[in-house]
Design an enzyme around this catalytic site. Structure first.
Site, short mmCIF file in Angstrom:
data_model
loop_
_atom_site.label_atom_id
_atom_site.label_comp_id
_atom_site.label_asym_id
_atom_site.label_seq_id
_atom_site.Cartn_x
_atom_site.Cartn_y
_atom_site.Cartn_z
CD GLU A 175 -3.47 -4.40 8.49
OE1 GLU A 175 -4.71 -4.42 8.59
OE2 GLU A 175 -2.79 -3.37 8.50
CB CYS A 218 9.49 9.85 -8.76
SG CYS A 218 8.18 11.06 -8.55
CD GLU A 229 -6.04 2.37 11.98
OE1 GLU A 229 -5.07 1.70 12.37
OE2 GLU A 229 -6.24 2.64 10.79
CB CYS A 242 8.48 10.21 -3.40
SG CYS A 242 8.50 9.62 -5.10
NE ARG A 287 -0.55 -0.10 4.96
CZ ARG A 287 -1.13 0.01 6.16
NH1 ARG A 287 -2.43 0.19 6.26
NH2 ARG A 287 -0.41 -0.05 7.26
CE1 TYR A 330 0.20 -15.55 13.16
CE2 TYR A 330 0.60 -15.08 10.84
CZ TYR A 330 0.57 -15.98 11.90
OH TYR A 330 0.91 -17.30 11.70
CG ASN A 383 -5.27 4.24 6.66
OD1 ASN A 383 -6.10 4.34 7.56
ND2 ASN A 383 -4.19 3.48 6.76
CD GLU A 384 -1.90 4.04 10.01
OE1 GLU A 384 -1.21 3.27 9.34
OE2 GLU A 384 -2.26 3.78 11.17
#
Ligand SMILES: [Mg+2]
Ligand SMILES: [Mg+2]
Ligand SMILES: [Mg+2]
Ligand SMILES: [Zn+2]
Ligand SMILES: [Zn+2]
Ligand SMILES: [Zn+2]
Lengths: 648, 648, 648
Positions: free
Chosen positions: A360, A153, A312, A151, A103, A362, A141-142
């Protein structure tokens, strides 16, 4: 004060949803967050949208009296999009492409990805513009998880050049501001300034700092693209983003400026394993470190100076730290109360159910993969029952925290052990040991109204900030400044003047020498009649216009001033030129709070913390033994891992 | 004997220069080194030269009675040049380009860069051809720093093929010399031999050694390009280069052949942290290790068998080691005396003033960034005052050091702990513990006149060298040879004969077995009636024609010979088949010196060293306590960090 | 039972061969392996073959009454081939090419290399089709050595897509089987599934497992290409391959299906240094760990359930582990007997003579580089003399080992210390401590006839395997199952049902929680009246239909079931939910063997092992002190490193 959960209906058969959502409602949950990784499900092929499953899930949640926080699904561009527009992928400094398969593989500066973002966010927001069950949105998300803020590039190279041109106007101004005469590093034009790639020796610290600022700003700009679309479509929505703990590459304060609400993701037993210098104790492996978690609560509360959410909350064992011990009995309830005590208004557990697929598996949920309740479920229900509405936290003390100082000290730590978070945490922990609430805010924040201010380090400094701090003290403020303050100008160059540069007048002293020391070198400093250890960093002070309160008692520094203070107007400023050990930090902070007239508790044992919010006092016990603590009102203690004490 | 400083006028406003230069003169400094990173300032755009600032600085220095060492500015090609001719950049083994943004980013074999080098060096040398204040030149700066001797670009690939063709003539000769039948590594032609890139398993040791030799030769050739231009323009100039300490990839002896003077850069408290096996003690963090520094003094004195310069002397705290402790009071003076005792004729402190910009802001100077004196300034002045002219060092003992042996043992250390420098240092330290001056010279050097010779390892060996060592002993020389000698032929292949190969006749023994051992294996060897520890490396000797002086007393080696000696002609040779611990090294070296009739001192305590030069004796104390040492003449000791003792 | 050697005539002058081969025969050797790296010698240019040297060497060997094992030379494609067809080279995940210069640089999926392989193998096999001295062939050499099973080149990408298409038929089936909805990882088609490259976060575990399976299958297919050619040309030849010890990326059972004989390469003192968790003791550095070596003997014996060969036996000190201690006196003989006791039929020492060139110069042979005997030579001769013919091993116990479980637990170890080999080794060692022979076989193997079966972990599980294990127990089998069994389905997804999934019925319990713990957390579990330590992994069991035999006695797990057992039909099954410490493993295994009626010895001391084969008992002593052990028949012990005891 409320409790909720994160849910992924797309991972489960449709026939299971009703039972799941019914159980959420039974547990007293009020919010359900969804859809943050759903792009591939929502748009399986370009232009072919399938929102019906999500419509249905929202409807069911609404039917059960709960509200939905939707997420834009931009954290996971699907494979068809990557194959069509591979230029959206990030690159490592050496040009290695960060490929599809996990991701956060997109670049914040990719024009192509910004176009795709606009398309999917608009489409999704329009779909739910009038949905009565959707209370608000989490963007993406996060941001920056897995080291993705920075980055390297071609799009980033172009954007960096433009960002520099905007800031400096003329490349000669950049050359002057950075000091590129050193090692013949003059740039002929802005296009010549690239992201910092692999070089034989270390990079120019001014270039690195600029790149770190730019990268953080890129996220801010990317997030704003999303918030503007959402607000345009429905400006009643709450717009938030879920930040991370002890996260170092993104300026959360900057992102927060575009949000209605700040939220973050709290995993106490993971954090003690993977983002802290000290090895986790057995107790911490079971319940976490209340100050490590608390510092983050206070940063995110401080960001908008209003209550935050835990978007979360760790629900049990998790997959990503080195080890996955089971949390202590009751820990999931303890963490909810601890969050509320620090100013949290909602705690959403992540996730509803242990996931059967992907990375995920676990990671526990409130329910097991077969739908039966997991250990966190009862804790979450209890917390939902116990929590009630509260006003905001009113903190008497501010601790100044700055991402730019974090970046700049990380660029030149000058000792492997000089870690910004650990150093700042020394002061934070000393404050929390006295039961004091602390706003963790950027140095630019208005300090009026704080009885005391602690600045663990003000590494980059300009005259404007120095002037504001002078005014704070002159007006009666009590200020404690830590080591390495005023070392650099805002471009990460040494100023002409000796450290603390523009603060020298306020502090009344300059730094004659600094040194960094490995652990094997014994260190001693005298302060207030006692001797203390310090670590890693030492400055030798010349006190021109200040009282020497502490002197070195070891090494070539022996006899040199280490701690000075001075009255200025109605206030007082203390400068501590070493990284204090725990006991010295206690002494310095104790003296500061006493001077400031802040009500404190006797120093609390490790793992036990007191926090007041809206007239209620929380005593949280993160240890595995009952404790007795004298609290206001003298309430008796219930044996156990924590006590929610509500006494007026 | 003189003192100087390195100065960067381009970093400071013009109006400050006069004050700076005046203060240099006041301190008694005599030399100022300048311009080594100035290309971007001298030639801001192609063909647009600006030398006026440098003219002016030189003039000012001359006006104050000091002389200038100029540097060619080739260590830092500016950005416009890199953008124009990107092929000059170095490459990593995997093809990653070493980009602009620090220094030393050019390839020694780049035809483009050689062209640019010729252009800038010629232009600059012509500018100052008749300047009376310019005493000489330093070529470039610290060749090979930041692991830049070895480059893996296409230009290097071509040059390597040519270098091999020159050496071998025919590719079959190369295949034979290297032994490429092993694992089907035969090369069809020279073009097929490339720099050693990423491979599944380790490289062929003969190919690696050839590449290391080639890379070092490339620097020699590149340096010669510069020295030839300089000499052509003004052959009165002193031409030097500043080497580094414990530097492993460049054969300094080879480069020295093209210089008039050898200089090097000495950073005692950095070296104990980043290029030594043992963890630094607190005292060493404050003053360094006299033997680590001394070994380098003796290498660079040995290179041309004449006095050397310290071109950069640590002035205080520095930026690049892990930690930056403040040196002890007086250390900057101590180091100057220590250098002179070892044969230094000049000590230039680096740098004049702490730099406000770029990568070295955390590096002290003699003055602080605001121009006020830093801790080193007084030390430098004192040293300038105390030093006087001396003749050269006359060392009775030679220690044989070879970069090729270093490379070859690093290629196949056969134990993670087998470090060439540490092993050689064991013998060097034992010699210096007895107060003996040591020339550290290549094995090819004429050994006539040395009372004793120590060869810690003669790993690569051919008949010619064996014959010369035989002659040395036959003529009355006392020779001590350490482990792993004669293991390989010059192409890094095993010879037919058992180790020590061509030396077997001289030594009178062969190596039956060798083994390498981790630390947890207990080791004992008997020698001269006592038992000693050894470490890492053990050989079991078969003594055909030698006396066994020591036997193994541990492990499967128990009872095997470990140390043998033999009389040959008027001399004697000892072979020690283990890496001796400190005590065994003391015993071996003590016996050698006694046999050789070299005057020695009783073993000196750690940190205290005695060195004689031109009839004067230096006693240097690198510890933090006063010591009493019996010296010739029985002079009384002054308490303190060091004593410059001048008694006839 | 016989002894042989590996020989490289191409490394030595022709005139030396006769003497070498004569000495082999004198030592009693019977097999000589040759030619595995000889391609460059056999075909120095494309199409120009030179087999004469090999013809001659074979002839000489035959003349001395020995037989030859030839090798296909495909492990080392020569430089001319690489230059001509560079696409045969492997690539790293980031695209870095694994270049020429060592060995194993070819890709198993390269169509070009398969073509070249076919060409050279056919040519070579035809050459020796009727040679009476060639007994058989080894294909290639150590497939996968140096991490070369997994390649990431374009050929592998294509082959992976095809492999997936063959397995799943439809990409939707793959998406369903893997669970790609998680993080929007849906694949639009098989071409979109690439080898796992560099990604911001960790890879999808189902994708990784598929890639690992595919990569192993690629080797199987490549090997089959060779075995089919060899069989076609002469199907009397023995066809084998030499596997490695504790090798993790290749499924040896799968490759073995295409072989007549399994062989492997045994280096006891290397293995204790580089592929074991525990630091080697001094004794182990001298002789190795009999259980580490024994486990590999038993895997390769188990692969075809027939005697194996040691194709390379360590002959003395070796070059590749961190350290190279000399083996103990007699160790080379001990290892041969130990191999035979475990079912070895031949032991070939590697190599005849220490090599003078290339990467393995530091690897001993039976003779030194000058041709004189090395330490292993006498040992090899003695072993050759002592060994006699024996029938196969008849093991009463099977230990289930699966490469897929190894891969899957390595993908998600959930604790840095969770190592598949170490965990399985705990059970294996407990069995060997009781002197019991163990077949190490894949879970699919027919278990009829085994008195007891130990399954250290059955991580990936489907209904079919569960049904077979149920039948084994129902029929009277004694089964011991270890932790993490039934966690995943065969695609590395969690099943709907709680662990142990399809085994829950047999075991009579489910896993309520699991946790992983770092070393500093104290752990206790009760079993059979005693308390024991466990490590790293703990499950809390819900026993629905089983007897609780052990309970946790520490942490939040306190009081939860940890070990359960149950009678099923005529047998019994035990499930142990922790990674047992040594003592608990002893207790569990002791109880199992007792229940199963297997004859055992009292627990043996470390380093001493007993093994029975064909009515003879070997007692091997890997320690440096004599031991007394009660053996069947009560024979007296000879002092020394080992005793080959033959008593009926
Ligand atoms: Mg750019
Ligand atoms: Mg070439
Ligand atoms: Mg593919
Ligand atoms: Zn980018
Ligand atoms: Zn190059
Ligand atoms: Zn491939």
């Amino acid at each position: 004060m409320t409790v909720g959960v994160c849910y992924f209906p797309e991972h489960w058969p449709r026939q299971r949803w009703e039972r799941d959502i019914e159980q959420m409602a039974e547990a007293g949950l009020e919010y359900v967050r969804m859809a943050e990784f759903s792009w591939g499900r929502i748009e399986p092929e370009r232009g072919q949208f399938d929102f019906e499953w999500l419509d249905e899930a929202i409807e069911l949640i609404g039917d059960h009296g709960m509200e939905v926080i939707l997420c834009t699904p931009t954290a996971t561009p699907p494979k068809w999009l990557v194959d069509e527009r591979p230029e959206i992928l990030q690159e490592d400094p050496d040009g290695t492409v960060r490929e599809f398969g996990s991701r956060r593989h997109y670049c914040f500066n990719s024009p192509a990805y910004r176009e795709e973002t606009e398309r999917i966010v608009t489409r999704m927001a329009e779909r739910y513009a009038d949905n009565p069950h959707v209370a608000g949105w989490q963007t993406d998300n996060e941001y920056g998880c897995h080291e993705t803020v920075r980055c390297y590039c071609a799009d980033c190279s172009n954007a960096f050049s433009e960002w520099l041109a905007d800031r400096h106007g003329d490349v000669d101004a950049l050359n002057e501001a950075w000091g590129t005469t050193f090692w013949s590093q003059q740039y002929p034009d802005f296009e010549a300034v690239e992201p910092p790639g692999p070089t034989p020796a270390e990079h120019h610290p001014s270039r690195l700092l600029a790149y770190y600022r730019f990268a953080s700003d890129s996220v801010v700009e990317y997030n704003r693209l999303q918030t503007e679309i959402l607000r345009e479509i429905n400006d009643d929505w709450l717009v938030t983003h879920n930040f991370m703990g002890h996260f170092s590459t993104l300026d959360a304060y900057d992102v927060a400026g575009d949000l209605d609400l700040v939220s973050w993701d709290s995993y106490p037993t993971g954090f003690v394993q993977d983002r802290r210098e000290a090895e986790a104790t057995v107790e911490e492996l079971r319940a976490g470190d209340p100050d490590q978690v608390g510092l983050n609560h206070d940063i995110y509360r401080g960001a908008l100076e209003q209550p935050f959410w835990v978007m979360e909350q760790q629900p049990g064992d998790v997959n990503w730290p080195p080890h996955a011990p089971q949390p202590a009995d009751g820990a999931m309830r303890l963490w909810a109360h601890h969050a509320v005590a620090h100013g949290g208004d909602a705690v959403l557990y992540f996730r509803w159910r242990r996931c059967r697929q992907g990375q995920e598996q676990y990671h526990a949920g409130l329910r097991k993969q077969d739908g039966s309740p997991d250990r966190g479920y009862a804790d979450a229900s209890t917390a939902a029952e116990e929590l009630f509405d509260l006003g905001p936290v009113d903190a008497p003390v501010a601790l100044l925290h700055s991402y730019e100082n974090l970046w700049a000290t990380n660029i030149q730590p000058h000792a492997p052990e000089f870690d910004y978070w650990t150093h700042a945490g020394t002061y934070y922990r000393a404050l929390r040991r006295r039961g004091v609430q602390v706003d963790v805010v950027p140095p630019e924040r208005d300090l009026d109204g704080y009885a005391a201010v602690v600045a663990p380090t003000l590494y980059l400094l300009d005259d404007a900030l120095a002037t504001r701090l002078e005014a704070y003290v002159e007006d009666g403020g009590q200020l404690l400044i830590g080591a390495r303050s005023g070392e650099k100008d805002p471009y990460n160059k040494l100023p002409d003047a000796l450290q603390p540069g523009p603060l020298a007048g306020l502090v009344g002293a300059t730094v004659a020498q600094h040194e960094s020391l490995p652990e094997q070198v014994p260190t001693r400093v005298g302060y207030g009649g006692d001797e203390y250890e310090y670590r890693t960093w030492a400055e030798w002070l010349d006190a021109d216009d200040a009282t020497v309160q502490g002197r070195h008692r070891s090494g070539p520094a022996d006899g040199q001033a280490a701690v000075v203070d001075a009255e200025r107007g109605r206030g007082r400023v203390t400068y501590c030129g070493v990284w204090p050990g725990r006991e010295l930090a206690d002494a310095l902070v104790g003296d500061l709070l006493e001077r400031a007239g802040v009500t404190t508790h006797a120093p609390l044992p490790d793992g036990v913390r007191i926090a007041e919010r809206d007239g209620h006092v929380w005593v949280t016990n993160f240890t595995d033994a009952p404790v007795s603590v004298d609290v206001p009102g003298g309430a008796a203690w219930i044996v156990g891992h924590e006590r929610v004490g509500a006494y007026d």
